[in-house]
Design a protein around this motif. Structure first.
Motif, mmCIF file in Angstrom:
data_model
loop_
_atom_site.group_PDB
_atom_site.id
_atom_site.type_symbol
_atom_site.label_atom_id
_atom_site.label_comp_id
_atom_site.label_asym_id
_atom_site.label_seq_id
_atom_site.Cartn_x
_atom_site.Cartn_y
_atom_site.Cartn_z
ATOM 1 N N VAL A 140 0.864 -1.189 0.000
ATOM 2 C CA VAL A 140 0.000 0.000 0.000
ATOM 3 C C VAL A 140 0.897 1.234 0.000
ATOM 4 C CG1 VAL A 140 -1.833 1.229 1.191
ATOM 5 C CG2 VAL A 140 -1.741 -1.269 1.327
ATOM 6 N N PRO A 141 0.837 2.083 -1.055
ATOM 7 C CA PRO A 141 0.001 1.952 -2.249
ATOM 8 C C PRO A 141 0.520 0.841 -3.169
ATOM 9 C CG PRO A 141 0.758 4.221 -1.934
ATOM 10 C CD PRO A 141 1.567 3.360 -1.022
ATOM 11 N N GLY A 142 -0.397 0.106 -3.763
ATOM 12 C CA GLY A 142 -0.045 -0.981 -4.667
ATOM 13 C C GLY A 142 -0.283 -0.601 -6.113
ATOM 14 N N THR A 143 -0.251 -1.600 -6.980
ATOM 15 C CA THR A 143 -0.416 -1.367 -8.407
ATOM 16 C C THR A 143 -1.826 -0.865 -8.719
ATOM 17 O OG1 THR A 143 1.180 -3.094 -8.912
ATOM 18 C CG2 THR A 143 -0.325 -2.473 -10.671
ATOM 19 N N LEU A 144 -1.887 0.149 -9.560
ATOM 20 C CA LEU A 144 -3.181 0.691 -9.981
ATOM 21 C C LEU A 144 -3.758 -0.178 -11.092
ATOM 22 C CD1 LEU A 144 -5.323 2.979 -9.992
ATOM 23 C CD2 LEU A 144 -3.895 4.150 -11.677
ATOM 24 N N SER A 145 -4.946 -0.703 -10.878
ATOM 25 C CA SER A 145 -5.635 -1.516 -11.872
ATOM 26 C C SER A 145 -6.821 -0.725 -12.418
ATOM 27 C CB SER A 145 -6.111 -2.835 -11.256
ATOM 28 O OG SER A 145 -6.682 -3.670 -12.240
ATOM 29 N N CYS A 146 -6.946 -0.691 -13.747
ATOM 30 C CA CYS A 146 -7.958 0.154 -14.383
ATOM 31 C C CYS A 146 -9.182 -0.611 -14.867
ATOM 32 C CB CYS A 146 -7.349 0.883 -15.571
ATOM 33 S SG CYS A 146 -5.889 1.864 -15.163
ATOM 34 N N PHE A 147 -9.050 -1.919 -15.049
ATOM 35 C CA PHE A 147 -10.141 -2.704 -15.606
ATOM 36 C C PHE A 147 -10.372 -3.946 -14.756
ATOM 37 C CE2 PHE A 147 -7.892 -0.546 -19.062
ATOM 38 C CZ PHE A 147 -8.920 0.195 -19.622
ATOM 39 N N GLU A 148 -11.575 -4.490 -14.854
ATOM 40 C CA GLU A 148 -11.908 -5.683 -14.073
ATOM 41 C C GLU A 148 -11.184 -6.910 -14.616
ATOM 42 O OE1 GLU A 148 -16.080 -6.245 -13.819
ATOM 43 O OE2 GLU A 148 -16.488 -4.313 -12.843
ATOM 44 N N ASP A 149 -11.117 -7.031 -15.926
ATOM 45 C CA ASP A 149 -10.450 -8.165 -16.559
ATOM 46 C C ASP A 149 -10.116 -7.789 -17.992
ATOM 47 O OD1 ASP A 149 -12.895 -8.379 -17.990
ATOM 48 O OD2 ASP A 149 -13.685 -9.753 -16.483
ATOM 49 N N SER A 150 -9.544 -8.728 -18.738
ATOM 50 C CA SER A 150 -9.118 -8.437 -20.106
ATOM 51 C C SER A 150 -10.292 -8.149 -21.027
ATOM 52 C CB SER A 150 -8.295 -9.604 -20.645
ATOM 53 O OG SER A 150 -9.040 -10.803 -20.600
ATOM 54 N N ILE A 151 -11.445 -8.749 -20.757
ATOM 55 C CA ILE A 151 -12.630 -8.487 -21.579
ATOM 56 C C ILE A 151 -13.089 -7.052 -21.391
ATOM 57 C CG2 ILE A 151 -15.043 -9.103 -21.961
ATOM 58 C CD1 ILE A 151 -14.338 -11.958 -21.181
ATOM 59 N N ASP A 396 -4.280 -9.913 -13.896
ATOM 60 C CA ASP A 396 -2.990 -9.319 -13.565
ATOM 61 C C ASP A 396 -3.133 -7.799 -13.530
ATOM 62 O OD1 ASP A 396 -0.431 -8.442 -13.314
ATOM 63 O OD2 ASP A 396 0.353 -9.479 -15.077
ATOM 64 N N PRO A 397 -2.945 -7.166 -12.362
ATOM 65 C CA PRO A 397 -3.095 -5.704 -12.282
ATOM 66 C C PRO A 397 -2.152 -4.962 -13.213
ATOM 67 C CG PRO A 397 -3.025 -6.673 -10.084
ATOM 68 C CD PRO A 397 -2.642 -7.754 -11.053
ATOM 69 N N ASP A 398 -0.973 -5.548 -13.477
ATOM 70 C CA ASP A 398 -0.015 -4.887 -14.348
ATOM 71 C C ASP A 398 -0.545 -4.796 -15.773
ATOM 72 O OD1 ASP A 398 2.554 -3.685 -14.748
ATOM 73 O OD2 ASP A 398 3.133 -5.489 -15.825
ATOM 74 N N ALA A 399 -1.162 -5.881 -16.251
ATOM 75 C CA ALA A 399 -1.710 -5.891 -17.606
ATOM 76 C C ALA A 399 -2.982 -5.059 -17.700
ATOM 77 C CB ALA A 399 -1.993 -7.333 -18.039
ATOM 78 N N LEU A 400 -3.655 -4.863 -16.581
ATOM 79 C CA LEU A 400 -4.934 -4.149 -16.582
ATOM 80 C C LEU A 400 -4.811 -2.729 -16.067
ATOM 81 C CD1 LEU A 400 -7.185 -7.027 -15.171
ATOM 82 C CD2 LEU A 400 -6.794 -6.398 -17.562
ATOM 83 N N GLY A 401 -3.587 -2.242 -15.930
ATOM 84 C CA GLY A 401 -3.392 -0.903 -15.399
ATOM 85 C C GLY A 401 -2.491 -0.061 -16.272
ATOM 86 N N LEU A 402 -1.856 0.917 -15.652
ATOM 87 C CA LEU A 402 -0.997 1.853 -16.369
ATOM 88 C C LEU A 402 0.474 1.605 -16.058
ATOM 89 C CD1 LEU A 402 -3.099 5.124 -15.847
ATOM 90 C CD2 LEU A 402 -3.246 3.443 -17.680
ATOM 91 N N ARG A 403 0.759 0.440 -15.483
ATOM 92 C CA ARG A 403 2.125 0.024 -15.190
ATOM 93 C C ARG A 403 2.844 1.086 -14.362
ATOM 94 N NH1 ARG A 403 4.320 -2.524 -20.709
ATOM 95 N NH2 ARG A 403 6.097 -2.986 -19.355
ATOM 96 N N ASP A 404 3.975 1.630 -14.844
ATOM 97 C CA ASP A 404 4.791 2.528 -14.023
ATOM 98 C C ASP A 404 4.390 3.983 -14.122
ATOM 99 O OD1 ASP A 404 6.485 0.420 -13.190
ATOM 100 O OD2 ASP A 404 7.473 0.500 -15.133
#
Length: 569
Positions: A140-151, A396-404
């Motif tokens: 905390v703070p962890g990876t920012l995830s923007c979507f629920e899943d790949s779909i 995967d939050p990395d694939a579903l977020g804005l990474r760095d």
């Protein structure tokens, strides 16, 4: 600041117990407000040497009442507590190469043993999850995830693409299911995708607000991560102990920030193929991208040229085999593309890249193989990520977020200005001008998230300027290692730049290739370990000119003491 949701907190506690980790204990503060954190660490799993733990830290070090965060660390302990001399903190710098939720004990388990042996087991080795990385609810703070899943992500991008097209009935040039581009892109499509990415940032921030993550975004950043490291050093070694550190490429920024923010605490620092800290947070991201992809493409071209030689030593790749095979080269280019590029081409697009095929031919050397179109097709699939990475995990939050992006753009000293039309025009000119400029990496290129800081509106609550004068010289000296140009060496620091940035440092240039992790060759490891353990560096200005052959020729009598401070542990 809202506390963690109960479900996340419960998941965290269960995870810690299962991992054998620990909950932070009491705290105390010094006059400057830096908080010393007590901790507990236990074996990550039964029979493991490596220990896992967790330290609670303030989200805002200058305003502790804002709320608490959580730092997860892994430690390779010294062999004998009675002869233990301190801690060496390690940062591999591979922010974008692997998933952001990768646990620190994985990399420590893979990389630490050789260094631990060379340090005679007298130091703890520690890796940790920086702010903005790691599993949300645990870090905390962890990876920012923007979507629920790949779909959900695929649907969003498809809808945004349709919205941005002048003709809504025209088909998009990317695959709806995989979001891979189906042909070599045009400048208009690059600008369209730029608008889509801008909408993605806005949507992601709205989702973060809904998930109660938005308030934490301003507490990401390297300055806060360095304060977290200092807190761990206080807990492990005491509040007056020097902090020893080894950082590679982007990981070197931790050392630069430490020297700037806590010069009195800077112990023996190894800046391994370091990033220029001034360029890092003072130059607009899209300009850094333009320079970085050019560096990477040129480095691959140098490799191609060297491999036309019949001398085995001329054809070398960072950390790879003496004469690399195509599987290794494809994996390396894939990692570069993952780090630098913001879109993916289908393999059929790569097969049309004649420049890339020329590179393949020069590396492979076997006519029977290079003339086999099927072999090149398989190679193209590896580059596109189909064989090496496989399908991205749906959750995967990395694939579903804005990474760095939240970390790197949060560090930027330039402010966000959504109404700056001149800035936007400059950015779009770079996008168009660089679209087809790096054919050895990608037939058509677009920047990854960390280079789009002009789209990210949030800056860290604490930022650091490296062009401002240094109030105090760091207590101990620094070892700077500059390697031959390799694809990960960006933004490259020249010998002259290194001596300007670190005027009192011991600088060794034109070293053999290292790696983006910690498994360097023996000579490089000996050089680093000798400095970390004893503060000594070789008299020879080119100690590893011939790689491992030189490691047994380096006499300890030819070493000089790098620093004589009585504060050395």
């Amino acid at each position: 600041m809202p506390s963690l949701p109960k479900c996340q907190l419960l998941g965290f506690l269960v995870g810690v117990l299962l991992a054998g980790g620990a909950i932070a204990a009491d705290t105390a503060s010094d006059d400057a407000g830096q908080t010393f954190r007590a901790y507990d660490a236990r074996p990550c799993r039964e029979g493991s040497i490596i220990e896992c733990g967790e330290v609670r830290v303030p989200l805002d070090w200058h305003h502790p009442s804002t709320g608490d965060g959580s730092v997860v660390f892994a430690r390779y302990p010294a062999t004998n507590p009675d002869t233990r001399k301190g801690t060496v903190f390690l940062h591999s710098g591979v922010w974008s190469f692997f998933s952001s939720v990768r646990a620190p004990q994985i990399d420590l388990n893979r990389q630490a043993h050789a260094l631990h042996q060379r340090l005679n087991g007298e130091y703890d080795l520690v890796m940790w999850t920086p702010r903005g990385r790691g599993t949300p609810g645990i870090s905390v703070p962890g990876t920012l995830s923007c979507f629920e899943d790949s779909i959900d992500m695929s649907t969003f991008y498809w809808d945004m693409g349709i919205r941005e097209l002048d003709n809504p009935e025209a088909p998009l040039s990317w695959d709806e299911d995989t979001l891979e581009w189906t042909h070599k892109q045009t400048a208009d499509e690059a600008l369209m995708f730029h608008r889509v990415q801008e909408r993605t940032v806005i949507s992601c921030l709205e989702n973060a607000e809904y998930q109660e993550q938005a308030d934490m975004l301003k507490y990401m950043g390297t300055a806060a991560t360095v304060r977290d490291m200092v807190a761990m050093a206080d807990a492990f070694d005491g509040p007056d102990a020097p902090i020893h550190f080894w950082g590679i490429q982007p990981g070197s920024l931790i050392g630069s920030y430490l020297q700037k923010m806590f010069p009195e605490r800077a112990g023996r620092l190894v800046m391994d193929d370091p990033v220029d800290p001034i360029t890092y947070n003072e130059v607009q991201g899209y300009l850094r991208w333009q320079s970085d992809i050019a560096t990477a493409n040129t480095s691959v071209a140098i490799l191609e040229e060297s491999c036309t030689s019949d001398k085995l030593a001329d054809c070398a790749y960072p950390s790879g085999p003496p004469r690399p095979d195509m599987a290794f080269v494809a994996m390396s280019i894939n990692l570069l593309r993952r780090d630098l590029m913001g879109w993916i081409n289908q393999p059929v697009v790569e097969l049309q890249n004649s420049r890339n095929r020329q590179f393949y031919d020069s590396i492979q050397k076997e006519p029977s193989v290079t003339q086999n179109w099927k072999t090149f097709e398989e190679y193209a699939k590896v580059i596109a990520g189909h064989s090496f990475w496989g399908a991205r995990p749906v959750m995967d939050p990395d694939a579903l977020g804005l990474r760095d992006m939240p970390i790197i753009c949060g560090d930027a000293l330039y402010e966000h200005d959504p109404d700056n039309k001149t800035l936007r025009a400059d950015a779009e000119a770079v996008l168009k001008g660089s679209l087809h400029s790096v054919p050895l990496l990608m037939s058509s290129a677009f920047p990854s998230w960390r280079f789009l800081c002009h789209l990210w509106p949030i800056r860290a609550v604490e930022r650091v300027s490296f062009s401002a004068p240094q109030d105090q010289t760091p207590v101990q000296e620094t070892l700077v290692l500059l390697r031959k140009p390799d694809p990960w060496n960006y933004p490259r620091v020249s010998d002259a730049d290194a001596r300007r940035l670190w005027p009192d440092a011991h600088v060794f240039a034109d070293l053999e290739f290292g790696q983006y992790m910690f498994d360097h060759n023996n000579c490089n490891l000996d050089l680093i370990a000798s400095f970390l353990a004893n503060g000594t560096v070789p008299e020879d200005g080119s100690p590893c000119a011939n790689g491992d052959e030189r490691r047994h020729q380096a006499s300890h009598a030819l070493h000089r003491k790098a620093h004589k401070s009585p504060r050395v542990l």
